[in-house]
Design an enzyme around this catalytic site. Structure first.
Site, PDB file in Angstrom:
ATOM      1  N   CYS A  86      -6.296   2.611  -0.642  1.00 32.67           N
ATOM      2  CA  CYS A  86      -4.447   2.166  -0.602  1.00 32.67           C
ATOM      3  C   CYS A  86      -4.822   0.940  -0.080  1.00 32.67           C
ATOM      4  O   CYS A  86      -5.436   0.063   0.246  1.00 32.67           O
ATOM      5  CB  CYS A  86      -5.331   3.372   0.615  1.00 32.67           C
ATOM      6  SG  CYS A  86      -2.724   2.665   1.531  1.00 32.67           S
ATOM      7  N   CYS A 125       3.079   0.116   0.743  1.00 31.04           N
ATOM      8  CA  CYS A 125       4.611   0.822   0.568  1.00 31.04           C
ATOM      9  C   CYS A 125       4.572   1.665   2.044  1.00 31.04           C
ATOM     10  O   CYS A 125       6.046   2.118   1.672  1.00 31.04           O
ATOM     11  CB  CYS A 125       3.357   1.741  -0.243  1.00 31.04           C
ATOM     12  SG  CYS A 125       2.302   1.708  -0.793  1.00 31.04           S
ATOM     13  N   THR A 175      -1.214   2.694   9.263  1.00 31.31           N
ATOM     14  CA  THR A 175      -1.411   1.868   7.509  1.00 31.31           C
ATOM     15  C   THR A 175      -0.763   0.383   7.731  1.00 31.31           C
ATOM     16  O   THR A 175       0.218  -0.031   7.731  1.00 31.31           O
ATOM     17  CB  THR A 175      -1.587   2.691   6.751  1.00 31.31           C
ATOM     18  OG1 THR A 175      -2.051   4.212   6.586  1.00 31.31           O
ATOM     19  CG2 THR A 175      -1.723   2.074   4.994  1.00 31.31           C
ATOM     20  N   GLU A 199      -6.254   1.994   9.421  1.00 33.64           N
ATOM     21  CA  GLU A 199      -5.454   2.278  10.532  1.00 33.64           C
ATOM     22  C   GLU A 199      -5.474   1.528  11.660  1.00 33.64           C
ATOM     23  O   GLU A 199      -6.402   1.361  11.758  1.00 33.64           O
ATOM     24  CB  GLU A 199      -5.267   3.968  10.800  1.00 33.64           C
ATOM     25  CG  GLU A 199      -4.569   3.958   8.886  1.00 33.64           C
ATOM     26  CD  GLU A 199      -4.815   4.394   7.595  1.00 33.64           C
ATOM     27  OE1 GLU A 199      -6.262   4.270   7.916  1.00 33.64           O
ATOM     28  OE2 GLU A 199      -4.320   4.086   6.707  1.00 33.64           O
ATOM     29  N   HIS A 234       7.699   8.475   1.377  1.00 35.60           N
ATOM     30  CA  HIS A 234       6.582   8.079   1.788  1.00 35.60           C
ATOM     31  C   HIS A 234       5.486   9.111   0.112  1.00 35.60           C
ATOM     32  O   HIS A 234       4.595   8.795  -0.278  1.00 35.60           O
ATOM     33  CB  HIS A 234       5.950   7.768   2.874  1.00 35.60           C
ATOM     34  CG  HIS A 234       4.884   7.104   2.887  1.00 35.60           C
ATOM     35  ND1 HIS A 234       4.759   5.944   2.188  1.00 35.60           N
ATOM     36  CD2 HIS A 234       3.379   7.277   3.249  1.00 35.60           C
ATOM     37  CE1 HIS A 234       3.423   5.708   2.162  1.00 35.60           C
ATOM     38  NE2 HIS A 234       3.009   6.281   3.275  1.00 35.60           N
ATOM     39  N   TYR A 269       2.485   9.201  -2.859  1.00 31.88           N
ATOM     40  CA  TYR A 269       1.432  10.071  -3.367  1.00 31.88           C
ATOM     41  C   TYR A 269       1.009  10.889  -4.764  1.00 31.88           C
ATOM     42  O   TYR A 269       0.133  11.033  -5.220  1.00 31.88           O
ATOM     43  CB  TYR A 269       1.375  10.702  -2.492  1.00 31.88           C
ATOM     44  CG  TYR A 269       0.954  10.587  -1.107  1.00 31.88           C
ATOM     45  CD1 TYR A 269       1.625   9.613   0.151  1.00 31.88           C
ATOM     46  CD2 TYR A 269      -0.020  10.976   0.019  1.00 31.88           C
ATOM     47  CE1 TYR A 269       1.547   8.958   0.901  1.00 31.88           C
ATOM     48  CE2 TYR A 269      -0.890  10.227   0.883  1.00 31.88           C
ATOM     49  CZ  TYR A 269       0.120   9.307   1.436  1.00 31.88           C
ATOM     50  OH  TYR A 269      -0.609   8.669   2.577  1.00 31.88           O
ATOM     51  N   CYS A 284      -0.222   7.030  -5.952  1.00 30.01           N
ATOM     52  CA  CYS A 284      -0.990   5.876  -5.597  1.00 30.01           C
ATOM     53  C   CYS A 284      -2.618   6.389  -5.748  1.00 30.01           C
ATOM     54  O   CYS A 284      -3.765   6.408  -5.810  1.00 30.01           O
ATOM     55  CB  CYS A 284      -1.169   5.408  -3.964  1.00 30.01           C
ATOM     56  SG  CYS A 284      -0.861   6.671  -2.771  1.00 30.01           S
ATOM     57  N   GLU A 344      -6.900  11.555   4.822  1.00 27.30           N
ATOM     58  CA  GLU A 344      -5.898  10.573   3.969  1.00 27.30           C
ATOM     59  C   GLU A 344      -4.632  11.275   3.308  1.00 27.30           C
ATOM     60  O   GLU A 344      -3.346  11.482   3.580  1.00 27.30           O
ATOM     61  CB  GLU A 344      -5.907   9.250   3.431  1.00 27.30           C
ATOM     62  CG  GLU A 344      -4.627   7.792   3.278  1.00 27.30           C
ATOM     63  CD  GLU A 344      -3.875   7.553   3.804  1.00 27.30           C
ATOM     64  OE1 GLU A 344      -3.226   8.806   2.665  1.00 27.30           O
ATOM     65  OE2 GLU A 344      -2.603   7.431   4.477  1.00 27.30           O
TER      66      GLU A 344
HETATM   67 FE1  SF4 Z   1      -1.645   3.360   0.904  1.00 29.67          FE
HETATM   68 FE2  SF4 Z   1      -0.735   5.382  -0.518  1.00 29.67          FE
HETATM   69 FE3  SF4 Z   1       0.612   5.048   1.787  1.00 29.67          FE
HETATM   70 FE4  SF4 Z   1       0.875   3.434  -0.729  1.00 29.67          FE
HETATM   71  S1  SF4 Z   1       1.106   5.733  -0.572  1.00 29.67           S
HETATM   72  S2  SF4 Z   1       0.202   2.844   1.430  1.00 29.67           S
HETATM   73  S3  SF4 Z   1      -1.443   3.941  -1.070  1.00 29.67           S
HETATM   74  S4  SF4 Z   1      -1.843   5.946   1.073  1.00 29.67           S
HETATM   75 FE    FE Z   2      -0.843   6.379   2.973  1.00 25.71          FE
END
Ligand code: SF4
Ligand code: FE
Length: 487
Positions: A98, A102, A189, A256, A291, A295, A298, A442
């Site tokens: 991660c 983001c 995060t 985190e 958000h 997913y 990433c 996560e």
């Molecule tokens: Fe992390 Fe993915 Fe969330 Fe970005 S979208 S903060 S890479 S878990």
């Molecule tokens: Fe996340």
């Protein structure tokens, strides 16, 4: 735009109060526990300077016309939304982790859209403040930690009903020059290695929760802000060496922190919502949509690394051609690309909001994230299946370094003759890191737990319309089309 080194250097100028395992972290950029997370975030800066990735990593600010890092951009089209998830897959591939940035991107976009709607109703000037703030973030190329999840106390009670009134972040004082806030945000995060924290409310609010309907931004080292960095599976392996980490350079997942706000002062120009409880749910939903969109980007980028690691271990073991291994690798690819399809689809199906900014399709973004609460468990299971039990039993790097045992490990952990033992060990540790570590919880809970997505999926799916369709086909309701073709 900063590059990776400049970002790391910029962190050294901040003095956030960060605790970890009973001690204070003096320099987040340099402490061995936090440095790998910093490195992952640094790639969000570094790749913006690579001509190969310029198109996905940079954008043109609609506020200043200047070239900016896409992590500070307010999306101006569905193409922007698509580029966002392409950027995320790219960074997942390059970090195997991660990269944290983001959340702040999603928070600035959510607050940009919602503040416009709040102003429309209440004739406030939040949107102008947000625009100024976004300009500031773009100009300085700052990393912003989006802080949404409150600690919540008794989950059956609303914020104002809690025995301890501070279990949701709230306004404790309104002054002429700003507000004073108290409370805590959990699992944030990238918080310790960000420059700014952007706080959003975490749930729908009623009038009695008015003090909790607050959105604001402060620097990470604002007076009264304290952070406690969370533990992760195998995190202290970073102190033991490199091979045992699996992904020593970039850690595993975000890093985190629990952020505590002990009567923190926020000037009015950094307050983006204050008491408009009827817009709290909108802000939450928009942020969550952004958000959840991510997913299939990433996590799929990270899955690309895991698939590569599993296939490489199979080669080391001499079984790469075995039909069941080929089948499992194919299945992993299928699962990962299914999630990628979801991220692309919700982005292409995005739409323009009254603020002018674009957001993804809510239903499809929630489907994306719900798949991520499941499919990474399956592709991780397959990776573990392929790599073998050694991912949980392999001798440590220290035994590999000890001359007394090194030769034995060299000889007996060898796979096929032409691959060095150390290479096999590194790949096995990478599979362990990506399939056992904090990546899975996560995937489950990041951007909201599965039930949160199910609520949104049901709400956005138009079940009444589906029932009507069924009743028309079943002959319960009139079928105008059928009447037209058959009279
Ligand atoms: Fe992390 Fe993915 Fe969330 Fe970005 S979208 S903060 S890479 S878990
Ligand atoms: Fe996340």
């Amino acid at each position: 735009m900063m590059n990776g080194r400049e970002y790391i250097e910029s962190l050294r100028k901040y003095r956030p109060v960060v605790y970890f395992m009973g001690r204070k972290i003096q320099s987040v950029a340099d402490d061995p526990v936090t440095a790998p997370h910093v490195n992952a975030a640094a790639l969000t800066y570094e790749l913006a300077h690579d001509p190969r990735y310029e198109d996905v990593m940079t954008a043109t600010s609609h506020l200043t016309g200047e070239k900016i890092n896409r992590f500070t951009h307010i999306h101006q089209s569905t193409e922007d939304l698509v580029k966002k998830v392409r950027m995320m897959r790219l960074l997942g591939q390059k970090t195997g982790s991660c990269f944290q940035r983001c959340v702040g991107l999603d928070a600035i976009n959510a607050v940009y859209i919602t503040s416009y709607d709040v102003d429309e109703k209440y004739k406030t000037d939040y949107h102008e403040r947000v625009r100024e703030y976004v300009k500031y973030v773009q100009k300085k190329d700052l990393m912003v930690a989006g802080a949404m999840t409150d600690v919540k106390g008794d989950r059956s009670l609303r914020p104002h009903e809690q025995a301890d009134k501070d279990l949701y972040v709230r306004v404790v004082e309104k002054r002429e020059d700003g507000i004073v806030v108290r409370g805590a945000k959990a699992h944030i995060t990238g918080a310790v290695n960000s420059h700014e924290i952007l706080v959003l409310p975490t749930r729908a609010m009623s009038e009695k929760d008015k003090d909790y309907a607050v959105a604001f931004a402060v620097p990470v080292d604002a007076e009264g802000v304290k952070m406690i960095f969370g533990r992760q599976t195998n995190d202290t392996r970073r102190l033991d060496g490199e091979i045992d980490c699996g992904n020593a350079k970039y850690a595993t997942v975000g890093g985190e922190a629990l952020i505590i706000f002990e009567d923190v002062f926020v000037p009015w120009d950094r307050v983006f919502m204050c008491g408009e409880y009827d817009f709290s749910a909108e802000l939450v939903e928009i942020f969550a949509t952004f958000h959840r969109q991510n997913y299939g980007g990433c996590k799929v980028g990270v899955a690309d690394v895991l698939i590569g690691a599993a296939a490489s271990v199979a080669e080391c073991n001499g079984v790469a051609e075995a039909s069941h291994v080929v089948d499992k690798i194919t299945e992993m690819i299928h699962l990962a690309e299914t999630c990628w399809c979801c991220s692309l689809a919700c982005s292409y199906e995005g739409f323009k909001t009254p603020s002018g900014a674009y957001m993804p399709n809510q239903l499809l973004a929630n489907v994306t994230k719900l798949n991520i609460t499941r499919l990474p468990y399956e592709w991780s299971r397959l990776a573990q299946d392929i790599a073998g039990g050694i991912i949980a039993t392999m001798p440590s790097e220290k035994d590999y370094a000890n001359p007394e045992t090194r030769k034995l490990i060299e000889k007996y952990l060898k796979g096929v003759a032409n691959v060095p033992t150390e290479e096999r060990m590194r790949l096995i540790r990478l599979v362990e890191n990506l399939s056992i570590g904090a990546e899975l919880p996560e995937s489950m809970h990041g951007a909201g737990s599965p039930q949160a997505q199910k609520i949104m999926i049901l709400r956005r799916s138009n079940l009444e319309m589906k029932k009507e369709l069924a009743k028309i086909i079943a002959g319960i309701l009139p079928d105008d089309n059928y009447r037209k073709i058959r009279g």
